[in-house]
Structure formats: structure tokens, C-alpha cells
Design a protein around this motif. Structure first.
Motif, PDB file in Angstrom:
ATOM      1  N   VAL A 129       0.872  -1.293  -0.116  1.00 17.11           N
ATOM      2  CA  VAL A 129       0.175  -0.146  -0.014  1.00 17.11           C
ATOM      3  C   VAL A 129       0.884   1.312  -0.113  1.00 17.11           C
ATOM      4  N   GLU A 188       0.769  -7.009   4.710  1.00 15.13           N
ATOM      5  CA  GLU A 188       1.055  -5.799   3.849  1.00 15.13           C
ATOM      6  C   GLU A 188       2.274  -4.839   4.392  1.00 15.13           C
ATOM      7  N   ARG A 220       3.460  -1.141   3.940  1.00 21.67           N
ATOM      8  CA  ARG A 220       2.764   0.153   3.866  1.00 21.67           C
ATOM      9  C   ARG A 220       3.655   1.399   4.053  1.00 21.67           C
ATOM     10  N   TRP A 266       3.156   5.116   5.443  1.00 22.84           N
ATOM     11  CA  TRP A 266       2.240   6.065   6.197  1.00 22.84           C
ATOM     12  C   TRP A 266       2.597   7.304   5.894  1.00 22.84           C
TER      13      TRP A 266
END
Length: 365
Positions: free
Chosen positions: A65, A291, A293, A295
Motif C-alpha cells: 500500500v 502488507e 505500507r 504512512w
């Protein structure tokens, strides 16, 4: 939900639609809502991050992500927008909701594309758009000041506020945007809720022809760069035409096409990166089997605030953050190896999170 909202503005025929089409067809991962006068076009674009691919390999993650930017295609601006010309009022309300403005400026010559102003003059075009935003802010500041004046009798704080608003008005009257005022952190806090259009960060997107794409500029973009620098704004030179071509290619072909042009990454990626830099945003990383990811946080955020990005419960029940730098994660083949090498640090809630920190939060609940 995107991490950043960036409004795309520009005069007619500057390449705004071409750029937006490129955004929403190729690198955009979310919907492109049908255009109507009420809802602007919206596209969400991922900020590609090679670090996440490496972490996903190490953790055998099911998905990646990326951080994202939401681009809002704001209805074409015309002279007189601040007085409701064209879609004026709609334009101005859509632009109030974005974090930054990407102002597409024509820096290419073409016999096929009519130039609304006749000859090519990017600085004049910039000033036309900026003037509309300044006029809109002048209307806003007058409204706010007239209310404040009524409350100022015998109220010392209100008297100071009115004096501050007068300073803002004088600055705007001089044809200058609010973002170029030298404001203290306290004054910035005072002004923030009023959402002045010219207080927003600005990135000038100098739209160049395909032949100038490899050089990333020309004589016109040099003028725009100087203007941006004087104002403390960002600039990215992009060929919207090239971006549209890239967006129609398969991901593997995209890389080859960029290499052919002598470019390392697409202009859209440079635009997103510039918007993150301008807004003072960084990304920290998390990785696991589910996952890997990125941020998005404001530079200077502490570990507890960063934890809140994942979930408010993690922020509330924060115990500690286990931090490994991205380089150490790779060097020691993951968190376990980094721990054994003594490269995993245990940090408290006040630790200032750095770009590329790979964090594991420990929390109650």
C-alpha cells in the motif's frame, strides 16, 4: 482515502485536461468520477516507493500500500472568476478544500492548440490566475473584518485581530498572495481556519512540449522557475503530452519509454514528490505478512502521533515503538536480523519519526 489533496488549476488550453487524463487513466488507482459542474473530477495517484517492494519481498507481504495523492481537476478558471464569471464561485469553493494547488502553465508553442491570450507568456498567465485568487481572498478578508470590527469594541484581542486582518488586506491589495507574508507560527494558527486561497502552497506545473521533455525545461520554464523561487513556491516541468502517452502503456513498457527519453521517473511522480516536500510530509513504513505500507505524516511528528495514523487506539494505548532504519532492514534481511545486530531501537512516544523508519508499535488494548 488519499494523504494529500492537490487541486489542478489553469487557464483554458494550457494542457490541464491532458495532464488530468494521464493522472486518471494510468497511474491512478481509484475512481475517476464523471465530470459535472457540482463535483470536480477526482483521481487518486500512488507515490511509487521502491523501498516498499524490497520490504514486501523480505516479509512475503500479500500486498503493498503506497502513499497517495488525490488530484482534483478544478473547473477551468476564467478572468472574472472571483466575480462569479464562468464557473467562478464553484471553482473557488472546490479549491478551498485542497491542501496545495498545482497550477498548470503553458510553456509550449503549438499551432494546433489555440492560446487564449494570443502570444505565449507564462508569467502573464500565472498572474491572471493569481489575481483571481487574490480578489477572492480580498472579498473574504473584508467579510471577516467587518464582523470582527463589530465585536472589537472593548475587546483587546479582537482589536489585535482586526489590525492583523488589515495587514493581510494591505498585502493582498499589493497584488501579493498570503503565502508570501512573513507570518509567525501564532499568526499562521490564527489564519488557518479561514482557508485563504492564496495561503495554500503552490506548485507551478510548467507544461512543455515533447521535444523538451528530456531536458525537463526550456526558456519559458526558466522564467516560471524564477517566479516560483521569488514566491517560495514549487515548480515541476512536465510534458502533459508525454505523461498521457506513458499512462496508456503497460507498467513494464513505461519504464523502457522513460529510459528512451532519458528520464528516471514520470513527471507525475515528480509532481507528487514535490507536493509532499512542499507540504512538509514524510512517510514511515510498516511491514508484515499482511502488507507493507507507507504512512504519511507531517515532518516533526512524534511516535505517538505517527501511531495515531494507523489507529487512534494505538495512539491511546501506546507503549513503545520498535524502530529499524530502512537500510538496516535490508542489510540484515529483516527485523529479526536487525535486532540480532543491535540495530532495532526501542523509542518512547516523544521520538521524532524519520522518513523511511520501519516501525512496529507496541500498545495496550
Amino acid at each position: 482515502m488519499a494523504n494529500v489533496a492537490c487541486g489542478i488549476v489553469g487557464l483554458p488550453n494550457v494542457g490541464k485536461s491532458t495532464l488530468f487524463n494521464a493522472l486518471t487513466s494510468g497511474e491512478a488507482s481509484a475512481s475517476n468520477y464523471p465530470f459535472c459542474t457540482i463535483e470536480p473530477n477526482i483521481g487518486i495517484v500512488e507515490l511509487y516507493d521502491a523501498r516498499l517492494e524490497k520490504l514486501a519481498e523480505l516479509s512475503d507481504s500479500k500486498k503493498i500500500v503506497y502513499a497517495t495523492t488525490q488530484f482534483v481537476d478544478i473547473a477551468g478558471l476564467v478572468k472574472g472568476a472571483s466575480h462569479g464569471e464562468g464557473l467562478g464561485n464553484q471553482f473557488l469553493s472546490n479549491i478551498r478544500d485542497v491542501d496545495a494547488i498545482a497550477h498548470v502553465v503553458r510553456c509550449f508553442e503549438s499551432e494546433d492548440v489555440v492560446n487564449v491570450s494570443g502570444d505565449l507568456d507564462p508569467i502573464r498567465d500565472i498572474e491572471t490566475v493569481n489575481l483571481e485568487l487574490i480578489l477572492s481572498d480580498l472579498q473574504s478578508v473584508d467579510k471577516i473584518a467587518s464582523k470582527a470590527r463589530k465585536q472589537a469594541k472593548g475587546n483587546k484581542e479582537m482589536v489585535q485581530f482586526v489590525a492583523f486582518l488589515d495587514r493581510v488586506k494591505d498585502h493582498l491589495d499589493g497584488g501579493k498572495p498570503v503565502r508570501s507574508m512573513k507570518l509567525t507560527p501564532e499568526e499562521l494558527e490564527v489564519i488557518r481556519p479561514y482557508n485563504f486561497l492564496t495561503a495554500k502552497k503552490m506548485i507551478y506545473v510548467a507544461n512543455i512540449g515533447e521535444k523538451d521533455a528530456a531536458k525537463m525545461g526550456n526558456g519559458y520554464t526558466a522564467k516560471v522557475a524564477e517566479y516560483a523561487q521569488n514566491e517560495g513556491s514549487g515548480i515541476v516541468a512536465i510534458s502533459a503530452e508525454v505523461e498521457e502517452e506513458i499512462s496508456q502503456l503497460e507498467p513494464d513498457d513505461r519504464k523502457a519509454f522513460l529510459e528512451e527519453l532519458g528520464l528516471e521517473e514520470s513527471g507525475l511522480q515528480r509532481l507528487i514528490r514535490e507536493s509532499f516536500d512542499l507540504l512538509g510530509l514524510i512517510t514511515y513504513l510498516t511491514t508484515g505478512e499482511m502488507e507493507s505500507r507507507a504512512w504519511t505524516i507531517t515532518e516533526g511528528s512524534n511516535a505517538a502521533e505517527a501511531a495515531g495514523k494507523i489507529h487512534t487506539d494505538i495512539q491511546k494505548g501506546f507503549i513503545r515503538a520498535e524502530v529499524v532504519s530502512y537500510d538496516d532492514m535490508i542489510k540484515y534481511s529483516g527485523r529479526v536480523g536487525a535486532k540480532e545486530a543491535g540495530k532495532a531501537r526501542s523509542e518512547g512516544r516523544d521520538y521524532i519519526v524519520q522518513d523511511g523508519d520501519v516501525v512496529l508499535f507496541h500498545h495496550h488494548g
